[in-house]
Scaffold this motif. Structure first.
Motif, PDB file in Angstrom:
ATOM      1  N   PRO A  10       0.825  -1.220   0.000  1.00  0.00           N
ATOM      2  CA  PRO A  10       0.000   0.000   0.000  1.00  0.00           C
ATOM      3  C   PRO A  10       0.853   1.262   0.000  1.00  0.00           C
ATOM      4  CG  PRO A  10      -0.783  -1.562   1.649  1.00  0.00           C
ATOM      5  CD  PRO A  10       0.529  -2.073   1.162  1.00  0.00           C
ATOM      6  N   ALA A  11       0.387   2.269  -0.735  1.00  0.00           N
ATOM      7  CA  ALA A  11       1.093   3.550  -0.759  1.00  0.00           C
ATOM      8  C   ALA A  11       0.884   4.312   0.534  1.00  0.00           C
ATOM      9  CB  ALA A  11       0.620   4.383  -1.952  1.00  0.00           C
ATOM     10  N   THR A  12      -0.299   4.158   1.149  1.00  0.00           N
ATOM     11  CA  THR A  12      -0.574   4.822   2.422  1.00  0.00           C
ATOM     12  C   THR A  12      -1.277   3.847   3.356  1.00  0.00           C
ATOM     13  OG1 THR A  12      -2.746   5.628   1.731  1.00  0.00           O
ATOM     14  CG2 THR A  12      -0.866   7.052   1.258  1.00  0.00           C
ATOM     15  N   LEU A  13      -1.152   4.092   4.641  1.00  0.00           N
ATOM     16  CA  LEU A  13      -1.826   3.290   5.652  1.00  0.00           C
ATOM     17  C   LEU A  13      -2.611   4.235   6.569  1.00  0.00           C
ATOM     18  CD1 LEU A  13       1.058   0.839   6.652  1.00  0.00           C
ATOM     19  CD2 LEU A  13      -0.912   0.348   5.191  1.00  0.00           C
ATOM     20  N   THR A  14      -3.905   3.962   6.733  1.00  0.00           N
ATOM     21  CA  THR A  14      -4.764   4.781   7.599  1.00  0.00           C
ATOM     22  C   THR A  14      -5.367   3.876   8.674  1.00  0.00           C
ATOM     23  OG1 THR A  14      -5.294   6.246   5.760  1.00  0.00           O
ATOM     24  CG2 THR A  14      -6.749   6.334   7.684  1.00  0.00           C
ATOM     25  N   VAL A  15      -5.175   4.229   9.924  1.00  0.00           N
ATOM     26  CA  VAL A  15      -5.663   3.422  11.044  1.00  0.00           C
ATOM     27  C   VAL A  15      -6.967   4.022  11.566  1.00  0.00           C
ATOM     28  CG1 VAL A  15      -5.152   2.525  13.340  1.00  0.00           C
ATOM     29  CG2 VAL A  15      -3.313   2.767  11.647  1.00  0.00           C
ATOM     30  N   LEU A  16      -8.007   3.196  11.687  1.00  0.00           N
ATOM     31  CA  LEU A  16      -9.303   3.635  12.196  1.00  0.00           C
ATOM     32  C   LEU A  16      -9.654   2.851  13.461  1.00  0.00           C
ATOM     33  CD1 LEU A  16     -11.374   3.681   8.856  1.00  0.00           C
ATOM     34  CD2 LEU A  16     -10.166   5.593   9.932  1.00  0.00           C
ATOM     35  N   ALA A  17     -10.376   3.512  14.344  1.00  0.00           N
ATOM     36  CA  ALA A  17     -10.842   2.810  15.543  1.00  0.00           C
ATOM     37  C   ALA A  17     -11.851   1.735  15.181  1.00  0.00           C
ATOM     38  CB  ALA A  17     -11.444   3.806  16.523  1.00  0.00           C
ATOM     39  N   ALA A  18     -12.646   1.991  14.135  1.00  0.00           N
ATOM     40  CA  ALA A  18     -13.631   1.018  13.657  1.00  0.00           C
ATOM     41  C   ALA A  18     -14.017   1.390  12.238  1.00  0.00           C
ATOM     42  CB  ALA A  18     -14.871   1.020  14.553  1.00  0.00           C
ATOM     43  N   ALA A  31     -18.208   6.622   3.557  1.00  0.00           N
ATOM     44  CA  ALA A  31     -17.910   7.244   4.850  1.00  0.00           C
ATOM     45  C   ALA A  31     -16.455   7.062   5.280  1.00  0.00           C
ATOM     46  CB  ALA A  31     -18.831   6.662   5.916  1.00  0.00           C
ATOM     47  N   LEU A  32     -15.695   6.318   4.498  1.00  0.00           N
ATOM     48  CA  LEU A  32     -14.286   6.144   4.844  1.00  0.00           C
ATOM     49  C   LEU A  32     -13.540   7.461   4.650  1.00  0.00           C
ATOM     50  CD1 LEU A  32     -13.537   2.699   3.127  1.00  0.00           C
ATOM     51  CD2 LEU A  32     -13.574   3.160   5.584  1.00  0.00           C
ATOM     52  N   PRO A  33     -12.633   7.808   5.533  1.00  0.00           N
ATOM     53  CA  PRO A  33     -11.872   9.052   5.377  1.00  0.00           C
ATOM     54  C   PRO A  33     -10.901   8.949   4.209  1.00  0.00           C
ATOM     55  CG  PRO A  33     -10.981   7.769   7.193  1.00  0.00           C
ATOM     56  CD  PRO A  33     -12.238   7.061   6.751  1.00  0.00           C
ATOM     57  N   ALA A  34     -10.617  10.093   3.620  1.00  0.00           N
ATOM     58  CA  ALA A  34      -9.633  10.119   2.543  1.00  0.00           C
ATOM     59  C   ALA A  34      -8.272   9.727   3.093  1.00  0.00           C
ATOM     60  CB  ALA A  34      -9.572  11.510   1.925  1.00  0.00           C
ATOM     61  N   PRO A  35      -7.509   8.945   2.352  1.00  0.00           N
ATOM     62  CA  PRO A  35      -6.182   8.539   2.847  1.00  0.00           C
ATOM     63  C   PRO A  35      -5.259   9.741   2.987  1.00  0.00           C
ATOM     64  CG  PRO A  35      -6.458   7.933   0.542  1.00  0.00           C
ATOM     65  CD  PRO A  35      -7.799   8.394   1.022  1.00  0.00           C
ATOM     66  N   VAL A  36      -4.439   9.694   3.989  1.00  0.00           N
ATOM     67  CA  VAL A  36      -3.454  10.751   4.224  1.00  0.00           C
ATOM     68  C   VAL A  36      -2.090  10.211   3.818  1.00  0.00           C
ATOM     69  CG1 VAL A  36      -2.365  12.225   5.954  1.00  0.00           C
ATOM     70  CG2 VAL A  36      -4.794  11.649   6.136  1.00  0.00           C
ATOM     71  N   ALA A  37      -1.406  10.972   2.996  1.00  0.00           N
ATOM     72  CA  ALA A  37      -0.104  10.521   2.492  1.00  0.00           C
ATOM     73  C   ALA A  37       0.840  10.233   3.646  1.00  0.00           C
ATOM     74  CB  ALA A  37       0.515  11.576   1.578  1.00  0.00           C
ATOM     75  N   THR A  38       1.537   9.101   3.534  1.00  0.00           N
ATOM     76  CA  THR A  38       2.504   8.724   4.562  1.00  0.00           C
ATOM     77  C   THR A  38       3.663   9.712   4.558  1.00  0.00           C
ATOM     78  OG1 THR A  38       1.929   6.417   4.236  1.00  0.00           O
ATOM     79  CG2 THR A  38       3.996   6.863   5.374  1.00  0.00           C
ATOM     80  N   THR A  39       4.088  10.123   5.724  1.00  0.00           N
ATOM     81  CA  THR A  39       5.212  11.050   5.809  1.00  0.00           C
ATOM     82  C   THR A  39       6.479  10.362   5.316  1.00  0.00           C
ATOM     83  OG1 THR A  39       4.229  12.143   7.698  1.00  0.00           O
ATOM     84  CG2 THR A  39       6.580  12.492   7.338  1.00  0.00           C
ATOM     85  N   VAL A  40       7.189  11.032   4.422  1.00  0.00           N
ATOM     86  CA  VAL A  40       8.410  10.492   3.842  1.00  0.00           C
ATOM     87  C   VAL A  40       9.591  11.325   4.307  1.00  0.00           C
ATOM     88  CG1 VAL A  40       9.656  10.048   1.699  1.00  0.00           C
ATOM     89  CG2 VAL A  40       7.195   9.596   1.821  1.00  0.00           C
ATOM     90  N   ASP A  41      10.653  10.669   4.674  1.00  0.00           N
ATOM     91  CA  ASP A  41      11.865  11.374   5.090  1.00  0.00           C
ATOM     92  C   ASP A  41      12.488  12.027   3.866  1.00  0.00           C
ATOM     93  OD1 ASP A  41      14.197  12.284   6.119  1.00  0.00           O
ATOM     94  OD2 ASP A  41      15.028  10.321   6.634  1.00  0.00           O
ATOM     95  N   ASP A  42      12.426  13.351   3.792  1.00  0.00           N
ATOM     96  CA  ASP A  42      12.947  14.055   2.627  1.00  0.00           C
ATOM     97  C   ASP A  42      14.289  14.718   2.921  1.00  0.00           C
ATOM     98  OD1 ASP A  42      12.083  15.978   4.336  1.00  0.00           O
ATOM     99  OD2 ASP A  42      10.829  17.067   2.901  1.00  0.00           O
ATOM    100  N   ALA A  43      15.004  14.222   3.922  1.00  0.00           N
ATOM    101  CA  ALA A  43      16.330  14.760   4.215  1.00  0.00           C
ATOM    102  C   ALA A  43      17.249  14.516   3.023  1.00  0.00           C
ATOM    103  CB  ALA A  43      16.897  14.101   5.472  1.00  0.00           C
ATOM    104  N   PRO A  44      18.174  15.423   2.759  1.00  0.00           N
ATOM    105  CA  PRO A  44      19.087  15.256   1.620  1.00  0.00           C
ATOM    106  C   PRO A  44      19.844  13.940   1.700  1.00  0.00           C
ATOM    107  CG  PRO A  44      19.280  17.452   2.569  1.00  0.00           C
ATOM    108  CD  PRO A  44      18.425  16.668   3.508  1.00  0.00           C
ATOM    109  N   LEU A  45      20.032  13.323   0.560  1.00  0.00           N
ATOM    110  CA  LEU A  45      20.771  12.068   0.512  1.00  0.00           C
ATOM    111  C   LEU A  45      22.264  12.333   0.597  1.00  0.00           C
ATOM    112  CD1 LEU A  45      18.839  10.179  -2.321  1.00  0.00           C
ATOM    113  CD2 LEU A  45      18.557   9.968   0.145  1.00  0.00           C
ATOM    114  N   THR A  46      22.958  11.468   1.284  1.00  0.00           N
ATOM    115  CA  THR A  46      24.407  11.584   1.400  1.00  0.00           C
ATOM    116  C   THR A  46      25.036  10.209   1.214  1.00  0.00           C
ATOM    117  OG1 THR A  46      24.325  11.241   3.810  1.00  0.00           O
ATOM    118  CG2 THR A  46      24.254  13.522   3.014  1.00  0.00           C
ATOM    119  N   GLY A  47      26.330  10.195   1.013  1.00  0.00           N
ATOM    120  CA  GLY A  47      27.082   8.953   0.948  1.00  0.00           C
ATOM    121  C   GLY A  47      26.576   7.990  -0.109  1.00  0.00           C
ATOM    122  N   ALA A  48      26.456   6.714   0.278  1.00  0.00           N
ATOM    123  CA  ALA A  48      26.063   5.670  -0.661  1.00  0.00           C
ATOM    124  C   ALA A  48      24.662   5.902  -1.213  1.00  0.00           C
ATOM    125  CB  ALA A  48      26.142   4.306   0.026  1.00  0.00           C
TER     126      ALA A  48
END
Length: 321
Positions: A10-18, A31-48
């Protein structure tokens, strides 16, 4: 991701109480909520990770390096391009395997599992690139079919820039012959066990003898006729017993008009998948005037390993018979 194939994660995961239910007890999808994009670490890439992102872009011909969480396969990669990535990574000083790419397809994940090593452009000391390679089973089958043996080939017609010159093309073909051993090979039978081998020549043939220049100044219909005629004539010259296994025809069309390049390679040295390695290598040689990176192994080394594996499974033959 450790359990499912890449396309099923899955591209996103949404947790519901029920789950919201409708009057009949079924899930109320509206009635399902719209999926919220998973937070992605966008820190600059370094090294390998940064080096791998650059290699992703190089192999997949991306305009810019991908992000740290971008999948090699979602960006267009596949099994063949993963092998190219392995080869180019080694030249850059990074050791990885195709399996690691499949299991860790993003620059960040792959950087966590690879091991650094000293960059090298030289093959192992015991690797003889001109060693005779035993025929594979399919090659034996082909040799037993005289009607296909000599001219059985694959061909590819590609567009080339109007600025291409004969000298630059001849140099590029020479680099291609030096890089890919099978292009300068021939079938040989003078071995103690009498079994045929595919043996590369220690010295590449003069590229000028393999290149035909056939100018076409007319319309597309004339070009099609010229390609057809040259294809038939050059295919008849392919000879696995004495060489060559490759012929190249250049159709320049004059200033301001893109030409065509026809490559014909005997099936002993070419299959449908290998074009995806040969054509980029030729483009590199034409664009830069330098040879492409040599493979880390040889066909003889690979076929020896193939027959070694076959011997290990010999005990199972009676079961399959």
């Amino acid at each position: 991701a450790r359990t499912l194939p890449d396309y099923a994660v899955p591209a996103t995961l949404t947790v519901l109480a029920a789950l919201p239910l409708g009057p009949t007890g079924k899930v109320d999808r509206a009635a399902l909520p719209a999926p919220v994009a998973t937070t992605v670490d966008d820190a600059p890439l370094t090294g390998a990770a940064a080096a791998l992102a650059d290699l992703f872009a190089d192999v997949l011909r991306l305009d810019t390096p991908p992000g740290g969480e971008d999948s090699f396969f979602a960006l267009g990669g596949d099994s063949i391009s993963s092998i190219q990535l392995v080869s180019r990574a080694r030249k850059s000083g990074l050791t990885l395997s195709a399996r690691q790419i499949f299991e860790n397809p993003t620059p960040r994940a792959l950087a966590d599992v690879i091991a650094p090593h000293a960059p090298t452009d030289v093959p192992p000391a015991d690797l003889d690139r001109n060693a005779p390679a035993p025929f594979t089973p399919l090659m034996h089958w082909l040799r037993r079919s005289p009607e296909h043996w000599r001219g059985f080939h694959q061909s590819m017609l590609v567009t080339v820039a109007s600025t291409l010159t004969e000298d630059r093309l001849r140099t590029a073909v020479g680099h291609l012959l030096a890089t890919h051993d099978l292009l300068r090979a021939r079938a040989t039978t003078d071995h103690p066990d009498g079994r045929p081998r595919l043996t590369p020549s220690g010295t590449a043939p003069d590229p000028a003898t393999l290149l035909t220049v056939a100018p076409v100044t007319g319309d597309d219909a004339e070009l099609r006729r010229a390609v057809h005629a040259q294809s038939r004539a050059r295919a008849a010259e392919l000879d696995p017993d004495h060489g060559p296994l490759i012929r190249v025809v250049w159709f320049p069309r004059g200033p301001g008009r893109d030409g065509r390049l026809l490559l014909l390679v005997h099936h002993l040295a070419m299959d449908g998948v290998s074009w995806r390695i040969l054509l980029p290598d030729l483009a590199h040689a034409v664009d830069t005037g330098t040879p492409p990176a040599r493979p880390d192994t040889s066909f003889a080394h690979w076929t020896d390993a193939l027959y070694g594996d076959a011997e290990r499974f010999a005990a199972e033959r009676t079961h399959w018979d």
